[in-house]
Scaffold this motif. Structure first.
Motif, short mmCIF file in Angstrom:
data_model
loop_
_atom_site.label_atom_id
_atom_site.label_comp_id
_atom_site.label_asym_id
_atom_site.label_seq_id
_atom_site.Cartn_x
_atom_site.Cartn_y
_atom_site.Cartn_z
N LEU A 43 0.83 -1.22 0.00
CA LEU A 43 0.00 0.00 0.00
C LEU A 43 0.86 1.27 0.00
CD1 LEU A 43 -3.23 0.77 0.85
CD2 LEU A 43 -2.03 1.54 2.86
N ARG A 44 1.90 1.25 0.85
CA ARG A 44 2.70 2.46 1.00
C ARG A 44 3.61 2.72 -0.19
NH1 ARG A 44 2.01 5.17 5.72
NH2 ARG A 44 1.16 3.98 7.46
N ARG A 45 3.77 1.71 -1.04
CA ARG A 45 4.56 1.92 -2.26
C ARG A 45 3.67 2.34 -3.44
NH1 ARG A 45 7.28 -1.16 0.95
NH2 ARG A 45 9.54 -1.48 0.83
N LEU A 46 2.36 2.30 -3.24
CA LEU A 46 1.44 2.67 -4.33
C LEU A 46 1.07 4.15 -4.25
CD1 LEU A 46 -0.96 -0.42 -4.21
CD2 LEU A 46 0.64 0.15 -6.06
N GLY A 47 0.67 4.71 -5.38
CA GLY A 47 0.19 6.09 -5.41
C GLY A 47 -1.31 6.12 -5.66
N PRO A 48 -1.88 7.29 -5.85
CA PRO A 48 -3.34 7.42 -5.98
C PRO A 48 -3.93 6.69 -7.20
CG PRO A 48 -2.22 9.54 -6.32
CD PRO A 48 -1.20 8.59 -5.83
N GLN A 49 -3.09 6.43 -8.20
CA GLN A 49 -3.58 5.67 -9.36
C GLN A 49 -3.50 4.16 -9.12
OE1 GLN A 49 -3.84 7.63 -12.56
NE2 GLN A 49 -3.76 9.21 -10.99
N GLU A 75 -3.47 7.96 6.64
CA GLU A 75 -2.20 8.70 6.82
C GLU A 75 -1.66 9.19 5.48
OE1 GLU A 75 -0.98 6.03 10.68
OE2 GLU A 75 0.41 6.03 8.97
N MET A 76 -1.94 8.41 4.43
CA MET A 76 -1.42 8.80 3.10
C MET A 76 -2.29 9.88 2.46
SD MET A 76 -0.45 5.00 1.69
CE MET A 76 0.25 5.45 0.10
N GLY A 77 -3.48 10.08 2.99
CA GLY A 77 -4.36 11.14 2.49
C GLY A 77 -4.68 10.97 1.02
N SER A 78 -4.53 12.07 0.25
CA SER A 78 -4.91 12.03 -1.17
C SER A 78 -3.93 11.20 -2.00
CB SER A 78 -4.99 13.45 -1.72
OG SER A 78 -3.71 14.05 -1.57
N GLU A 79 -2.82 10.78 -1.40
CA GLU A 79 -1.84 9.94 -2.11
C GLU A 79 -2.17 8.46 -1.99
OE1 GLU A 79 0.76 11.03 -4.10
OE2 GLU A 79 -0.47 12.81 -3.79
N ALA A 80 -3.23 8.15 -1.21
CA ALA A 80 -3.54 6.73 -0.95
C ALA A 80 -4.10 6.06 -2.20
CB ALA A 80 -4.55 6.63 0.18
N PRO A 81 -3.74 4.80 -2.40
CA PRO A 81 -4.30 4.07 -3.55
C PRO A 81 -5.73 3.59 -3.26
CG PRO A 81 -2.88 2.62 -2.29
CD PRO A 81 -2.79 3.97 -1.63
#
Ligand SMILES: C[S@@+](CC[C@H](N)C(=O)[O-])C[C@H]1O[C@@H](n2cnc3c(N)ncnc32)[C@H](O)[C@@H]1O
Length: 297
Positions: A43-49, A75-81
């Motif tokens: 999850l933490r290596r993925l971006g919003p796409q 925690e990743m906010g708008s960057e979460a996948p």
């Protein structure tokens, strides 16, 4: 399983993520979420796409994994996948995942340390609990039903096949004589009296493994996953599997080798990757782990 006593430590974490080669915009499937250690790493290596799809057939584990992943995504906010979590067996993956849509698929077989820690789940011969052993507590026979209802010969065959226990007839006879068997402690005592420990391994280890594999159709689940995976992965996508005993690893090894002969897989691990000394010291459960990885041709 609301308050886990000990955290399940993901095995071969860096190695699994390296082989998966997570790209921020890709779609990744974790077939065995457990406590979501590997899944959070993805999850933490993925971006919003990007997209993470997770499976666990144990409703309690799915609940724990969901809580951890939702927190990490917040925690990743708008960057979460995008996150999709499914409470079903991974053998049904084809019903939930589009063909040729996946960039990486991970499966970390078996049960988690939390399953063993919780006596009431009935997996451990070291703690006394009801003889359950179902991963999916919503359906299927319990270990209690199997040990009390199955005929002696069938029970011996099951213990031989799934436990690789050469003394299976002796074990089955002792269980049948000891009926009714209702707790893990009682079963462990009956088996350990019938077959003493070998090389410091508790006499009941193999019988408990056999019952667990049988009750949860674990080997059929793995075969079904290897059957489904080639259709789901994109070209150059990665498959990473972690096994904990020889029966699991044999299916993984043979399926990947046969697939390689048919031009489906390129084998990335000629020999399975195992945990280093430092990891084994930190997490004894990693001692028997074997990781195999392949790339879709
Ligand atoms: C070894 S644990 C996975 C641990 C996880 N990788 C982590 O980092 O916490 C295996 C998990 O897979 C689940 N499981 C076992 N067989 C399954 C199946 N056939 N389908 C879906 N989930 C399964 C179990 O409930 C357990 O939570």
């Amino acid at each position: 399983m609301t308050q886990p006593k000990a955290r399940h430590v993901p095995v071969l974490f860096e190695e699994a993520l390296d082989f998966l080669r997570v790209r921020p915009t890709g779609t990744y499937v974790d077939c065995t979420l457990g406590l979501a250690g590997h899944a959070e790493g993805i999850l933490r290596r993925l971006g919003p796409q990007g997209r993470l799809i997770g499976f666990d057939r144990d409703p309690e584990m799915l609940g724990l994994a969901t809580a951890r992943l939702v927190k990490a995504a917040a925690e990743m906010g708008s960057e979460a996948p995008h996150l999709v979590l499914i409470g079903e067996a991974f053998s049904r993956i084809g019903e939930h995942v589009e063909p040729a849509s996946v960039d990486g698929l991970l499966a970390d077989f078996g049960v988690s340390s939390l399953h063993f820690d919780e006596a009431r789940r009935g997996f451990s011969f070291q703690a006394d609990g009801p003889l359950d052993m179902r991963i999916d507590t919503r359906s299927g026979p319990t270990a209690e039903q199997v040990v009390n209802e199955m005929d002696e010969k069938e029970l011996a065959n099951l213990i031989y096949e799934y436990g690789e226990e050469r003394r299976s007839r002796t074990v089955a006879r002792a269980i049948v004589r000891g009926r009714p068997v209702t707790t893990t402690g009682q079963l462990a005592r009956i088996v350990a009296q019938a077959v003493p420990p070998m090389k410091h391994i508790h006499g009941a280890t193999k019988t408990f493994q056999a019952l667990r594999i049988y009750i949860n159709s674990e080997l059929d689940e793995i075969r079904a996953l290897f059957e489904a995976a080639p259709q789901l992965l994109k070209p150059s996508a990665r498959l990473v599997v972690i096994s904990f005993h020889s029966l699991e690893d044999r299916i993984a090894k043979d399926s990947i080798r046969e697939g390689a002969q048919q031009g489906i897989w390129e084998i990335l691990t000629r020999k399975p990757v195992t945990a280093g000394e430092e990891e084994v010291d930190r997490n004894p459960r990693s001692r028997s782990a074997k990781l195999r990885a392949a790339e879709r041709q």
